[in-house]
Design a protein around this motif. Structure first.
Motif, PDB file in Angstrom:
ATOM      1  N   ARG A   1      -9.342   4.504   7.669  1.00 53.51           N
ATOM      2  CA  ARG A   1     -10.098   4.723   6.426  1.00 53.51           C
ATOM      3  C   ARG A   1     -10.796   3.437   5.993  1.00 53.51           C
ATOM      4  NH1 ARG A   1      -5.256   7.190   4.276  1.00 53.51           N
ATOM      5  NH2 ARG A   1      -5.265   5.615   2.610  1.00 53.51           N
ATOM      6  N   PHE A   2     -10.103   2.314   6.110  1.00 55.22           N
ATOM      7  CA  PHE A   2     -10.698   1.022   5.749  1.00 55.22           C
ATOM      8  C   PHE A   2     -11.894   0.699   6.647  1.00 55.22           C
ATOM      9  CE2 PHE A   2      -7.079  -1.447   3.450  1.00 55.22           C
ATOM     10  CZ  PHE A   2      -7.065  -0.472   2.466  1.00 55.22           C
TER      11      PHE A   2
ATOM     12  N   LYS B   1      -7.901  -0.915  -2.936  1.00 50.64           N
ATOM     13  CA  LYS B   1      -7.212  -1.636  -1.866  1.00 50.64           C
ATOM     14  C   LYS B   1      -8.191  -2.543  -1.099  1.00 50.64           C
ATOM     15  CE  LYS B   1      -3.718   1.980  -1.164  1.00 50.64           C
ATOM     16  NZ  LYS B   1      -3.206   3.012  -0.239  1.00 50.64           N
TER      17      LYS B   1
ATOM     18  N   ASP C   1      -8.604   3.859  -2.214  1.00 52.38           N
ATOM     19  CA  ASP C   1      -8.917   2.939  -1.117  1.00 52.38           C
ATOM     20  C   ASP C   1      -9.885   1.845  -1.559  1.00 52.38           C
ATOM     21  OD1 ASP C   1      -7.259   4.213   0.612  1.00 52.38           O
ATOM     22  OD2 ASP C   1      -8.828   5.190   1.797  1.00 52.38           O
TER      23      ASP C   1
ATOM     24  N   LEU D   1      -4.445   4.220   7.484  1.00 59.02           N
ATOM     25  CA  LEU D   1      -5.095   3.388   6.469  1.00 59.02           C
ATOM     26  C   LEU D   1      -6.174   2.515   7.113  1.00 59.02           C
ATOM     27  CD1 LEU D   1      -5.101   2.421   3.492  1.00 59.02           C
ATOM     28  CD2 LEU D   1      -3.515   0.618   4.192  1.00 59.02           C
TER      29      LEU D   1
ATOM     30  N   SER E   1       0.826  -1.214   0.000  1.00 54.39           N
ATOM     31  CA  SER E   1       0.000   0.000   0.000  1.00 54.39           C
ATOM     32  C   SER E   1       0.855   1.257   0.000  1.00 54.39           C
ATOM     33  CB  SER E   1      -0.927   0.007   1.227  1.00 54.39           C
ATOM     34  OG  SER E   1      -1.828  -1.078   1.187  1.00 54.39           O
TER      35      SER E   1
END
Length: 391
Positions: free
Chosen positions: A265-266, A218, A215, A262, A208
Motif C-alpha cells: 500500500r505504501f 503513516k 495510510d 502495508l 502500525s
C-alpha cells in the motif's frame, strides 16, 4: 518563489512528456528545463528555490530509496549472493583506478586530482536507476534472476563507498594527509546505516499494528523519520559514520519483510509522490549545471568518460561472473550500471569551492558526465530490458 515552482513543474512535465513521446527518457527534458530556467541561461528560477536545491534533491532521493526498500525482497538478494556486495564497490573501484591513470595522460592532472575526479565520476545515480528497476519489477522483467534487485542494492551501496573515498582524496589534496582510519568509515557507515534502518523499521511495523490510522498519516510519519535519519547522519558525521540513505532503504526493506501488505500500500503512495519529486530532482540538477564550463575541457573529457565507462563495465562483469545469469541478463546489468547524475551534481563543485587544483576542470567534467551518461544510461535501460530480460 511560487511562480518559479509552478514554472519548474509545468515546464519539466511538458518537456519530459515531449521526450517520452520521442521514445527518449523523460529525464532529458527535465534536465534541459533546469538548464534553460536556471541561473546560467534565462535565470527564471527564484534564488530561494536554488538555495534549497540540495535539500529538495535529498527529499526526492528519500522518496525513491524508500520506495525501493518497500519493494526489495531479501529472498531475492539471496539468489545473487556475493554479487550484491561486489557490485557495491568493484565497478566504482575499476572506474576510479582507470581515471587515476588516464586523467594525467589526457588532461595533465596530478595523481591526487585524478583520484578526486575518479571518485566524483564513479558514483552511479539511484535517481535514474532505481525507478526504472522498480518499473521492471512491477512488470515482471528480470525477477527470475533478481536482476533489478541486484542493481538497486548495489547502486545504493555504491554511493556510500564513493562519497567516503571522495572525502578522503579531497582531504589529501588539501594537504591534510591520508588518515587510514578514514577507510574504515566505509564498512562502518554501511553496517550502522543498515542496522539503524532495520531497528526503526521493526519499531514502525509494531507501531502500525498497535495503532490504527490512515495510510496517509503513516506515510507522513515515515517521511518525517526519513528526514530525521538524514539529520542524524549530519550530526554524527564527525563522530560516528552512518549512512542515512542506507538506513532509509533498510527501513523500507524491513517493513516489506515484516508487513508485506502495508509495504504494498505504501509503494502505491510513494509512486504518486515520485511523479512530482522526479521533476523537482532533475530540473534542479539541470539548474545546477553551468554549461559554460563544458567548453573548457573539450573532447578529451568525453574520451576520458567513455574509456572509464568501458572499464566500469568490466568491473560489473567481474562482479556478476559467478552468478547463474544468462548472457542477456549479464549484458543488461552491465548497461544498466552506467547513468550518473545526482551525486555528480552534489559533489562536483566541491573541489572548486575548496580551492583545490583542477577544481574547475573537475566540475566541468562532472557536468559532461551527467549530460552524457544520464540520458544514455536511461535510454539503454528503457530500450533493452524487454529484449534482454526474461519475464
Amino acid at each position: 518563489m511560487l511562480t518559479s515552482m509552478a514554472m519548474l513543474l509545468l515546464m519539466g512535465l511538458l518537456l519530459g512528456r515531449v521526450f517520452r513521446a520521442l521514445h527518449l527518457p523523460s529525464l532529458i527534458g527535465m534536465i534541459i528545463t533546469g538548464i534553460l530556467l536556471g541561473p546560467y541561461v534565462l535565470n527564471w528560477i527564484d534564488s530561494e528555490i536554488l538555495s534549497l536545491s540540495g535539500e529538495l534533491r535529498q527529499i526526492a532521493l528519500v522518496i525513491i530509496l524508500t520506495r525501493a526498500g518497500l519493494s526489495l525482497e531479501l529472498s531475492s538478494l539471496k539468489k545473487v549472493g556475493s554479487a550484491s556486495l561486489l557490485m557495491s564497490f568493484l565497478p566504482a573501484t575499476f572506474e576510479i583506478i582507470s581515471i587515476t591513470i588516464l586523467a594525467p595522460l589526457l588532461l595533465g592532472m596530478d595523481t591526487v586530482s585524478a583520484m578526486i575526479l575518479g571518485s566524483v565520476l564513479a558514483a552511479i545515480s539511484p535517481a535514474v536507476v532505481v525507478p526504472r528497476m522498480l518499473k521492471l519489477m512491477d512488470e515482471g522483467y528480470g525477477n527470475n534472476y533478481a536482476v533489478p534487485q541486484l542493481i538497486i542494492s548495489g547502486s545504493s551501496l555504491d554511493d556510500v563507498f564513493v562519497i567516503v573515498l571522495f572525502t578522503v582524496f579531497a582531504s589529501l589534496s588539501a594537504s591534510e594527509g591520508i588518515q587510514f582510519s578514514s577507510f574504515l568509515r566505509i564498512p562502518v557507515s554501511i553496517i550502522l546505516g543498515i542496522l539503524l534502518g532495520v531497528v526503526i523499521g521493526i519499531i514502525f511495523v509494531y507501531f502500525s499494528k498497535m495503532f490504527h490510522m490512515r495510510d496517509s498519516v503513516k506515510i507522513t510519519i515515515l517521511l518525517s523519520i526519513s528526514f530525521f535519519l538524514l539529520e542524524i547522519e549530519n550530526i554524527l558525521t564527525d563522530y560516528i559514520p552512518i549512512s542515512g540513505l542506507l538506513a532509509i532503504m533498510a527501513m523500507g526493506t524491513t517493513i516489506h519483510y515484516q508487513y508485506p501488505l502495508l509495504a504494498k500500500r505504501f509503494s502505491l503512495k510513494y509512486d504518486q509522490l515520485w511523479v512530482v519529486a522526479e521533476i523537482i530532482l532533475f530540473v534542479l540538477v539541470g539548474a545546477s549545471l553551468n554549461i559554460s564550463y563544458v567548453g573548457n575541457v573539450g573532447i578529451k573529457s568525453i574520451v576520458l568518460i567513455i574509456l572509464a565507462l568501458g572499464v566500469r563495465m568490466l568491473g560489473v562483469y567481474f562482479s556478476i561472473i559467478k552468478t547463474d545469469f544468462p548472457k542477456k541478463e549479464k549484458l543488461f546489468t552491465i548497461l544498466a550500471y552506467t547513468p550518473k547524475a545526482t551525486v555528480q551534481a552534489a559533489i562536483g563543485g566541491i573541489p572548486l569551492a575548496m580551492g583545490l587544483p583542477f577544481g574547475e576542470e573537475i566540475l566541468a567534467i562532472s557536468i559532461v558526465a551527467i549530460l552524457l551518461t544520464a540520458p544514455l544510461g536511461a535510454f539503454l535501460i528503457d530500450s533493452t530490458y524487454k529484449k534482454l530480460l526474461s519475464r
